[in-house]
Design a protein around this motif. Structure first.
Motif, PDB file in Angstrom:
ATOM      1  N   GLU A  91      -7.129   5.795  -1.734  1.00  0.00           N
ATOM      2  CA  GLU A  91      -6.749   4.433  -2.151  1.00  0.00           C
ATOM      3  C   GLU A  91      -5.886   3.772  -1.054  1.00  0.00           C
ATOM      4  OE1 GLU A  91      -7.398   2.718  -5.063  1.00  0.00           O
ATOM      5  OE2 GLU A  91      -8.269   4.271  -6.349  1.00  0.00           O
ATOM      6  N   TYR A  92      -5.002   4.565  -0.466  1.00  0.00           N
ATOM      7  CA  TYR A  92      -4.142   4.041   0.603  1.00  0.00           C
ATOM      8  C   TYR A  92      -4.989   3.594   1.800  1.00  0.00           C
ATOM      9  CZ  TYR A  92      -0.748   3.993   4.449  1.00  0.00           C
ATOM     10  OH  TYR A  92      -0.002   3.625   5.550  1.00  0.00           O
ATOM     11  N   ILE A  93      -5.907   4.457   2.213  1.00  0.00           N
ATOM     12  CA  ILE A  93      -6.774   4.112   3.349  1.00  0.00           C
ATOM     13  C   ILE A  93      -7.545   2.827   3.039  1.00  0.00           C
ATOM     14  CG2 ILE A  93      -8.786   4.852   4.713  1.00  0.00           C
ATOM     15  CD1 ILE A  93      -7.940   7.754   4.207  1.00  0.00           C
ATOM     16  N   GLU A  94      -8.048   2.733   1.814  1.00  0.00           N
ATOM     17  CA  GLU A  94      -8.817   1.555   1.414  1.00  0.00           C
ATOM     18  C   GLU A  94      -7.970   0.282   1.480  1.00  0.00           C
ATOM     19  OE1 GLU A  94     -11.965   1.741   0.908  1.00  0.00           O
ATOM     20  OE2 GLU A  94     -12.304  -0.309   0.206  1.00  0.00           O
ATOM     21  N   GLU A  95      -6.708   0.389   1.066  1.00  0.00           N
ATOM     22  CA  GLU A  95      -5.860  -0.806   1.045  1.00  0.00           C
ATOM     23  C   GLU A  95      -5.389  -1.199   2.438  1.00  0.00           C
ATOM     24  OE1 GLU A  95      -2.842  -0.042  -1.942  1.00  0.00           O
ATOM     25  OE2 GLU A  95      -4.316  -0.223  -3.563  1.00  0.00           O
TER      26      GLU A  95
ATOM     27  N   ALA B 240       0.834  -1.208   0.000  1.00  0.00           N
ATOM     28  CA  ALA B 240       0.000   0.000   0.000  1.00  0.00           C
ATOM     29  C   ALA B 240       0.868   1.257   0.000  1.00  0.00           C
ATOM     30  CB  ALA B 240      -0.935  -0.004   1.214  1.00  0.00           C
ATOM     31  N   GLU B 241       2.001   1.208   0.731  1.00  0.00           N
ATOM     32  CA  GLU B 241       2.881   2.365   0.820  1.00  0.00           C
ATOM     33  C   GLU B 241       3.488   2.694  -0.550  1.00  0.00           C
ATOM     34  OE1 GLU B 241       2.926  -0.220   2.822  1.00  0.00           O
ATOM     35  OE2 GLU B 241       2.422   0.594   4.803  1.00  0.00           O
ATOM     36  N   ALA B 242       3.959   1.650  -1.236  1.00  0.00           N
ATOM     37  CA  ALA B 242       4.596   1.860  -2.539  1.00  0.00           C
ATOM     38  C   ALA B 242       3.543   2.261  -3.585  1.00  0.00           C
ATOM     39  CB  ALA B 242       5.334   0.595  -2.969  1.00  0.00           C
ATOM     40  N   ARG B 243       2.346   1.689  -3.495  1.00  0.00           N
ATOM     41  CA  ARG B 243       1.278   2.050  -4.438  1.00  0.00           C
ATOM     42  C   ARG B 243       0.880   3.511  -4.228  1.00  0.00           C
ATOM     43  NH1 ARG B 243      -1.318  -2.694  -6.327  1.00  0.00           N
ATOM     44  NH2 ARG B 243      -3.448  -1.910  -6.327  1.00  0.00           N
ATOM     45  N   TYR B 244       0.842   3.929  -2.962  1.00  0.00           N
ATOM     46  CA  TYR B 244       0.536   5.338  -2.671  1.00  0.00           C
ATOM     47  C   TYR B 244       1.530   6.252  -3.383  1.00  0.00           C
ATOM     48  CZ  TYR B 244       0.993   9.832  -0.599  1.00  0.00           C
ATOM     49  OH  TYR B 244       1.131  11.186  -0.474  1.00  0.00           O
ATOM     50  N   GLU B 245       2.820   5.913  -3.272  1.00  0.00           N
ATOM     51  CA  GLU B 245       3.848   6.776  -3.853  1.00  0.00           C
ATOM     52  C   GLU B 245       3.713   6.850  -5.385  1.00  0.00           C
ATOM     53  OE1 GLU B 245       5.575   8.958  -2.680  1.00  0.00           O
ATOM     54  OE2 GLU B 245       7.405   9.273  -3.846  1.00  0.00           O
TER      55      GLU B 245
ATOM     56  N   LEU C 270      -2.295  14.162   5.254  1.00  0.00           N
ATOM     57  CA  LEU C 270      -2.658  13.210   6.304  1.00  0.00           C
ATOM     58  C   LEU C 270      -1.403  12.597   6.908  1.00  0.00           C
ATOM     59  CD1 LEU C 270      -4.926  11.539   7.763  1.00  0.00           C
ATOM     60  CD2 LEU C 270      -4.709   9.868   5.900  1.00  0.00           C
ATOM     61  N   ARG C 271      -1.288  12.713   8.251  1.00  0.00           N
ATOM     62  CA  ARG C 271      -0.254  11.970   8.985  1.00  0.00           C
ATOM     63  C   ARG C 271      -0.895  10.675   9.465  1.00  0.00           C
ATOM     64  NH1 ARG C 271       4.901  11.896   9.196  1.00  0.00           N
ATOM     65  NH2 ARG C 271       4.809  11.032  11.294  1.00  0.00           N
ATOM     66  N   ILE C 272      -0.399   9.558   8.991  1.00  0.00           N
ATOM     67  CA  ILE C 272      -0.974   8.267   9.403  1.00  0.00           C
ATOM     68  C   ILE C 272       0.102   7.196   9.274  1.00  0.00           C
ATOM     69  CG2 ILE C 272      -1.853   7.614   7.097  1.00  0.00           C
ATOM     70  CD1 ILE C 272      -4.412   6.585   8.522  1.00  0.00           C
ATOM     71  N   ASP C 273       0.097   6.228  10.194  1.00  0.00           N
ATOM     72  CA  ASP C 273       1.053   5.111  10.158  1.00  0.00           C
ATOM     73  C   ASP C 273       2.490   5.614  10.054  1.00  0.00           C
ATOM     74  OD1 ASP C 273      -1.314   3.594   9.991  1.00  0.00           O
ATOM     75  OD2 ASP C 273      -1.184   3.391   7.805  1.00  0.00           O
ATOM     76  N   GLY C 274       2.779   6.760  10.677  1.00  0.00           N
ATOM     77  CA  GLY C 274       4.148   7.275  10.645  1.00  0.00           C
ATOM     78  C   GLY C 274       4.544   7.912   9.329  1.00  0.00           C
ATOM     79  N   ARG C 275       3.574   8.139   8.426  1.00  0.00           N
ATOM     80  CA  ARG C 275       3.866   8.737   7.114  1.00  0.00           C
ATOM     81  C   ARG C 275       3.084  10.016   6.910  1.00  0.00           C
ATOM     82  NH1 ARG C 275       5.730   5.284   3.174  1.00  0.00           N
ATOM     83  NH2 ARG C 275       6.548   3.443   4.192  1.00  0.00           N
ATOM     84  N   THR C 276       3.550  10.837   5.993  1.00  0.00           N
ATOM     85  CA  THR C 276       2.838  12.057   5.637  1.00  0.00           C
ATOM     86  C   THR C 276       2.368  11.931   4.197  1.00  0.00           C
ATOM     87  OG1 THR C 276       4.242  13.337   7.111  1.00  0.00           O
ATOM     88  CG2 THR C 276       2.996  14.571   5.471  1.00  0.00           C
ATOM     89  N   LEU C 277       1.047  11.931   3.995  1.00  0.00           N
ATOM     90  CA  LEU C 277       0.481  11.684   2.663  1.00  0.00           C
ATOM     91  C   LEU C 277      -0.245  12.926   2.158  1.00  0.00           C
ATOM     92  CD1 LEU C 277      -1.179   8.184   3.353  1.00  0.00           C
ATOM     93  CD2 LEU C 277       1.217   8.702   2.881  1.00  0.00           C
TER      94      LEU C 277
END
Lengths: 221, 221
Positions: free
Chosen positions: B68-72, A84-89, B53-60
């Motif tokens: 899409e990230y949230i969904e996955e 999911a992280e790589a797909r986000y990027e 969005l700051r989530i799971d230690g990442r900044t999106l």
């Protein structure tokens, strides 16, 4: 066989063409002068835009959902990674090029210089052209920064993010609006992507009234 | 806990808020006057936009890749269906609202009436406001056509497409720019989505200088 309604220099169409070609999905290309808004075309796509893809008995529009569909139905070779992280990027960078780069660069250079003339919509606005020429430098620098850290734009493998970026840059290169001397890593990246079989068809495009410069199709540019 | 940098009436932020709330992901909201481009905010998001969005230690950043990230990462309850065909239709409609509706309606009404004043960027351009008021009718008619054939916008289950549409319409409803009498099916659809727990937080939004009309938070509007 799939059928893609497109215009040759549209970066959104080019991104779809690259995805299809990379996955070896045969596709007939039909040039669509969408700005003339023919009744038949509007029936295919009420949004009145290209690309429009006929595939699997369906008519699909909007390049980002089309690419996700192709990826899900024809997963090999993958253009989206697994996590999911790589797909986000990857998706973030696709959006970067299709929204931000498109707004700041492509629309200011390609649309002013080429689309306006094709659509008989007047002359290029020189303040837009200047703004686009300034903005592309900043985007090439951002790509340099990414490619200093990664083999491909979104990570260690080639993805849809590279196709989105290459779709915009190749259309601008057709009108000699990319300064490849600005960044060696960006030039190396483009040389790699340009030499892929999926890119061949893009390099044979010819737009009437706008002959491409000799370096456009040259793999040693 | 997740943290969302947002502005209350941004439809892109609202879509992310609705996704998070539907999946019961707790999230702190931080209002971000992104147009003031504070150095700290630009460090978080070089594109200088919300949502971030700051989530799971990442900044999106970028609302579509965020959703899409949230969904996955948090698949339940699902906001995207299973089949590639149904997922395409959801993504097509999300793009319809976030690109076409945004360009033709939201930017012409909300940004002219509210954002310009908030950002001290001048007065509403009345030709834009008129164009937006004309275009929203056509979009409500398109929604009516969809909802005459389907329970929700993209099919028989509620999806991200409904959240994207409701995010735009709720922001416009805050300034009384939606004529709910135009279409009974659209009104019924909005009543259903408005009464979901995920919507509650959106209905309590208050923008300084722009008090919401009484019907805005009323479930019997």
């Amino acid at each position: 066989m799939a059928k893609l309604y497109h215009v040759p220099l549209s970066p959104f169409c080019r991104k779809v063409r690259l995805s299809l070609a990379e996955k070896k999905i045969e596709c007939e290309l039909v040039e669509e002068r969408y700005w003339e808004q023919s009744a038949e075309f509007l029936r295919r796509n009420p949004a009145g835009k290209v690309p429009v893809l006929r595939i699997d008995g369906r008519t699909l529009s909007e390049s980002a959902p089309i690419c996700e569909y192709i990826e899900e139905k024809y997963p090999e070779p993958a253009l989206l990674p697994k996590s999911a992280e790589a797909r986000y990027e990857v998706r973030r960078l696709v959006a970067w090029f299709d929204d931000k780069f498109h707004h700041e660069v492509t629309s200011k250079l390609l649309y002013e210089r080429v689309n306006k003339k094709m659509m008989s919509a007047g002359y290029p606005d020189s303040s837009n052209v200047k703004a686009g020429a300034r903005a592309i430098k900043y985007h090439l620098d951002y790509m340099t920064w990414l490619l200093d850290h990664r083999r491909w734009l979104a990570g260690d493998v080639m993805t849809l993010a590279d196709f989105a970026a290459a779709a915009h840059l190749s259309a601008l290169d057709y009108i000699s609006d990319v300064d490849w001397n600005r960044s060696e890593v960006v030039k190396d990246w483009y040389a790699k992507i340009k030499s892929r079989p999926a890119f061949r068809n893009i390099l044979t495009d010819q737009v009437s009234g706008f002959p491409p410069p000799p370096h456009y199709a040259d793999l040693d540019f």
